[in-house]
Design a protein around this motif. Structure first.
Motif: not given
Length: 163
Positions: A90-96, A147-152
């Motif tokens: 999920t961190m990969t998703d957030l950073v991308e 991005h907000r959803a990925a951060a959560a």
């Protein structure tokens, strides 16, 4: 080469990296983010065609070396710490997604810069530039929501490797 020519070449190289980023991310993100990023990727490809047409109208040619350097930088950026060497997290998703927000901001700044000179450069199309800037704003707002959803998912309780 004029400053405008150099500027357009720089934005074309950024577009090269951005198209690749969105393509790769669309294949790795969970739904519905994947479909949304895939749609934006298609728009970016079309925008790149429009940028090349502007460059042609202004007599500006691509710089293959600059485009290659942008591709290389995008590939190096893939080597980011995500907490797991073997799996997408999920961190990969957030950073991308953060990278995409930044890339879209740069693209929007480019269209706005061209709008600032459109009255002095008759080979530029105001209506097209306004359309491209509006599309960039919409894309950026959409990716910010992803991005907000990925951060959560990445930073909230129970975060970690996505299954």
């Amino acid at each position: 080469m004029s400053d405008l020519g150099r500027y357009l070449r720089t934005h074309l190289s950024g577009s090269t990296a951005g198209v690749n980023l969105f393509d790769r991310a669309a294949r790795g993100l969970p739904e519905p983010a994947s479909s949304i990023v895939r749609r934006i990727h298609g728009e970016l490809v079309e925008e790149r065609v429009a940028l090349r047409a502007m460059m042609d109208a202004l007599g500006v040619h691509e710089n293959p070396l600059l485009n290659s350097m942008a591709l290389a930088a995008e590939r190096v950026a893939r080597l980011k710490p995500n907490g797991d060497l073997l799996h997408r997290t999920t961190m990969t998703d957030l950073v991308e997604l953060e990278s995409m927000v930044i890339a879209l901001g740069g693209k929007l700044a480019g269209w706005e810069s061209l709008l600032a000179i459109v009255d002095d450069e008759p080979r530029l199309d105001r209506a097209l530039l306004e359309q491209l800037a509006a599309q960039a704003r919409e894309q950026q707002a959409t990716v910010r929501e992803l991005h907000r959803a990925a951060a959560a998912r990445a930073l909230g309780p129970g975060s970690g490797v996505r299954q």
